[in-house]
Design a protein around this motif. Structure first.
Motif, PDB file in Angstrom:
ATOM      1  N   TYR A  62      17.418  82.173  48.537  1.00 26.38           N
ATOM      2  CA  TYR A  62      17.487  83.566  48.119  1.00 26.38           C
ATOM      3  C   TYR A  62      16.432  84.437  48.793  1.00 26.38           C
ATOM      4  CZ  TYR A  62      18.226  87.609  45.165  1.00 26.38           C
ATOM      5  OH  TYR A  62      18.520  88.865  44.726  1.00 26.38           O
ATOM      6  N   GLY A  63      15.276  83.893  49.087  1.00 22.04           N
ATOM      7  CA  GLY A  63      14.123  84.682  49.498  1.00 22.04           C
ATOM      8  C   GLY A  63      14.027  85.012  50.973  1.00 22.04           C
ATOM      9  N   ILE A  64      12.789  85.123  51.421  1.00 21.21           N
ATOM     10  CA  ILE A  64      12.441  85.574  52.769  1.00 21.21           C
ATOM     11  C   ILE A  64      12.674  84.458  53.779  1.00 21.21           C
ATOM     12  CG2 ILE A  64      10.542  86.410  54.209  1.00 21.21           C
ATOM     13  CD1 ILE A  64       9.273  87.491  51.607  1.00 21.21           C
ATOM     14  N   GLY A  65      13.308  84.790  54.912  1.00 23.36           N
ATOM     15  CA  GLY A  65      13.523  83.767  55.920  1.00 23.36           C
ATOM     16  C   GLY A  65      14.209  84.258  57.178  1.00 23.36           C
ATOM     17  N   PHE A  66      14.482  83.289  58.024  1.00 23.75           N
ATOM     18  CA  PHE A  66      15.176  83.463  59.297  1.00 23.75           C
ATOM     19  C   PHE A  66      16.444  82.628  59.198  1.00 23.75           C
ATOM     20  CE2 PHE A  66      15.748  81.416  63.564  1.00 23.75           C
ATOM     21  CZ  PHE A  66      16.133  82.544  64.269  1.00 23.75           C
ATOM     22  N   TYR A  67      17.548  83.108  59.764  1.00 22.02           N
ATOM     23  CA  TYR A  67      18.802  82.367  59.661  1.00 22.02           C
ATOM     24  C   TYR A  67      19.603  82.455  60.956  1.00 22.02           C
ATOM     25  CZ  TYR A  67      20.616  87.046  58.857  1.00 22.02           C
ATOM     26  OH  TYR A  67      20.921  88.375  58.988  1.00 22.02           O
ATOM     27  N   ILE A  68      20.474  81.461  61.113  1.00 23.53           N
ATOM     28  CA  ILE A  68      21.374  81.392  62.262  1.00 23.53           C
ATOM     29  C   ILE A  68      22.771  81.108  61.724  1.00 23.53           C
ATOM     30  CG2 ILE A  68      21.887  80.228  64.446  1.00 23.53           C
ATOM     31  CD1 ILE A  68      18.884  79.183  64.241  1.00 23.53           C
ATOM     32  N   ILE A  69      23.752  81.887  62.150  1.00 23.95           N
ATOM     33  CA  ILE A  69      25.149  81.646  61.779  1.00 23.95           C
ATOM     34  C   ILE A  69      25.821  80.957  62.953  1.00 23.95           C
ATOM     35  CG2 ILE A  69      27.357  82.716  61.183  1.00 23.95           C
ATOM     36  CD1 ILE A  69      25.735  85.027  59.917  1.00 23.95           C
ATOM     37  N   HIS A  94      17.064  87.868  60.228  1.00 20.75           N
ATOM     38  CA  HIS A  94      16.036  87.565  59.241  1.00 20.75           C
ATOM     39  C   HIS A  94      16.183  88.538  58.083  1.00 20.75           C
ATOM     40  CE1 HIS A  94      13.403  91.093  59.736  1.00 20.75           C
ATOM     41  NE2 HIS A  94      13.845  91.094  60.988  1.00 20.75           N
ATOM     42  N   GLY A  95      15.536  88.239  56.991  1.00 19.29           N
ATOM     43  CA  GLY A  95      15.594  89.159  55.867  1.00 19.29           C
ATOM     44  C   GLY A  95      14.662  88.751  54.746  1.00 19.29           C
ATOM     45  N   THR A  96      14.509  89.669  53.804  1.00 14.95           N
ATOM     46  CA  THR A  96      13.713  89.367  52.615  1.00 14.95           C
ATOM     47  C   THR A  96      14.578  88.743  51.530  1.00 14.95           C
ATOM     48  OG1 THR A  96      14.019  91.629  51.843  1.00 14.95           O
ATOM     49  CG2 THR A  96      11.997  91.160  53.061  1.00 14.95           C
ATOM     50  N   LEU A  97      15.884  88.938  51.608  1.00 17.82           N
ATOM     51  CA  LEU A  97      16.849  88.331  50.692  1.00 17.82           C
ATOM     52  C   LEU A  97      17.946  87.684  51.534  1.00 17.82           C
ATOM     53  CD1 LEU A  97      17.095  91.270  48.112  1.00 17.82           C
ATOM     54  CD2 LEU A  97      15.844  89.120  47.830  1.00 17.82           C
ATOM     55  N   VAL A  98      17.660  86.514  52.062  1.00 18.73           N
ATOM     56  CA  VAL A  98      18.554  85.865  53.028  1.00 18.73           C
ATOM     57  C   VAL A  98      19.956  85.648  52.465  1.00 18.73           C
ATOM     58  CG1 VAL A  98      18.952  83.737  54.333  1.00 18.73           C
ATOM     59  CG2 VAL A  98      16.722  84.849  54.413  1.00 18.73           C
ATOM     60  N   PHE A 150      15.779  79.033  57.592  1.00 13.26           N
ATOM     61  CA  PHE A 150      14.371  78.657  57.686  1.00 13.26           C
ATOM     62  C   PHE A 150      13.617  79.480  56.642  1.00 13.26           C
ATOM     63  CE2 PHE A 150      15.972  77.630  61.817  1.00 13.26           C
ATOM     64  CZ  PHE A 150      15.180  76.610  62.315  1.00 13.26           C
ATOM     65  N   PRO A 151      13.128  78.878  55.562  1.00 15.34           N
ATOM     66  CA  PRO A 151      12.350  79.652  54.604  1.00 15.34           C
ATOM     67  C   PRO A 151      11.028  80.096  55.230  1.00 15.34           C
ATOM     68  CG  PRO A 151      12.547  77.352  53.903  1.00 15.34           C
ATOM     69  CD  PRO A 151      13.291  77.490  55.177  1.00 15.34           C
ATOM     70  N   LEU A 152      10.698  81.359  55.081  1.00 14.74           N
ATOM     71  CA  LEU A 152       9.460  81.911  55.635  1.00 14.74           C
ATOM     72  C   LEU A 152       8.735  82.725  54.558  1.00 14.74           C
ATOM     73  CD1 LEU A 152      10.804  83.108  59.117  1.00 14.74           C
ATOM     74  CD2 LEU A 152       9.612  80.979  58.591  1.00 14.74           C
ATOM     75  N   ARG A 160       8.885  87.471  61.341  1.00 11.91           N
ATOM     76  CA  ARG A 160      10.307  87.117  61.353  1.00 11.91           C
ATOM     77  C   ARG A 160      10.991  87.611  62.625  1.00 11.91           C
ATOM     78  NH1 ARG A 160       9.369  88.836  56.174  1.00 11.91           N
ATOM     79  NH2 ARG A 160      10.623  90.733  56.401  1.00 11.91           N
ATOM     80  N   GLU A 161      10.590  88.769  63.106  1.00 12.34           N
ATOM     81  CA  GLU A 161      11.127  89.255  64.380  1.00 12.34           C
ATOM     82  C   GLU A 161      10.667  88.376  65.530  1.00 12.34           C
ATOM     83  OE1 GLU A 161       9.939  93.368  64.330  1.00 12.34           O
ATOM     84  OE2 GLU A 161      11.764  93.963  63.251  1.00 12.34           O
ATOM     85  N   CYS A 162       9.487  87.792  65.422  1.00 12.01           N
ATOM     86  CA  CYS A 162       9.018  86.831  66.435  1.00 12.01           C
ATOM     87  C   CYS A 162       9.901  85.583  66.431  1.00 12.01           C
ATOM     88  CB  CYS A 162       7.558  86.463  66.199  1.00 12.01           C
ATOM     89  SG  CYS A 162       6.376  87.764  66.635  1.00 12.01           S
ATOM     90  N   TYR A 163      10.376  85.156  65.254  1.00  7.15           N
ATOM     91  CA  TYR A 163      11.316  84.036  65.183  1.00  7.15           C
ATOM     92  C   TYR A 163      12.592  84.379  65.951  1.00  7.15           C
ATOM     93  CZ  TYR A 163       9.232  80.514  62.148  1.00  7.15           C
ATOM     94  OH  TYR A 163       8.455  79.501  61.657  1.00  7.15           O
TER      95      TYR A 163
END
Length: 184
Positions: A62-69, A94-98, A150-152, A160-163
């Motif tokens: 639910y929280g902050i992270g980076f994701y790949i579809i 990325h987002g605060t609510l993935v 990826f939970p961050l 997150r933008e660096c990810y």
């Protein structure tokens, strides 16, 4: 005035060096993705979720992270270095609510009915000018969909933008990731 210009110039130079170092460090975290089909789950810094229905998104963080579809949806990108079950990365973000962010990309109609206080006006665009898709409908339901998260926790937007940037540099920008890079 001259002092302000010097501070800005010096600060920008420091930020560029720091950003470069962070992006380089992140590549070692992302390196596990190269062996995604062979890495034991306890060794991963990420979670893979197969998504076939809106309910499957309940298992996404639910929280902050980076994701790949990832998907086997047809595209011109046939050479991506990361392949999982014949699926390639088609988007990363990325987002605060993935969980909500993933829902806005893959189940746009369901997401729009129950946004839970979040509003994403820009989503993955497979079709030009159409934000988000509905993988439970034609033609998307005929393909496989996975999300890697990826939970961050406690990370900044900058990190997150660096990810995202590290992923793009090391593995190419996924075909439907069309965001503009912000220069530091």
């Amino acid at each position: 005035m001259n002092n302000t210009k010097n501070i800005i110039k010096s600060s920008n130079e420091k930020l560029i060096k720091l950003k470069s170092k962070i992006i380089d460090d992140i590549k070692y975290v992302l390196k596990d993705l190269e062996h995604i089909n062979y890495t034991k789950s306890e060794n991963k810094n990420y979670k893979i979720s197969k998504i076939t229905s809106f309910d499957d998104t309940d298992n996404i963080m639910y929280g902050i992270g980076f994701y790949i579809i990832l998907s086997n949806y047809p595209s011109t990108d046939k050479t991506h270095k990361i392949i999982y079950n014949q699926c390639r990365p088609i988007y990363r973000g990325h987002g605060t609510l993935v969980k909500q962010r993933i829902r806005s990309h893959l189940f746009k109609k369901c997401y729009d009915l129950d946004k839970k206080g979040t509003t994403y006006s820009v989503c993955m665009k497979i079709e030009p000018k159409i934000n988000g898709i509905n993988i439970n409908e034609e033609p998307y339901k005929n393909y496989e969909w996975y999300v890697i998260t990826f939970p961050l926790t406690n990370s900044t937007k900058f990190l997150r933008e660096c990810y995202e940037e590290s992923f793009d540099i090391n593995y190419d920008t996924p075909i439907f990731s069309r965001d503009k890079k912000i220069k530091v």
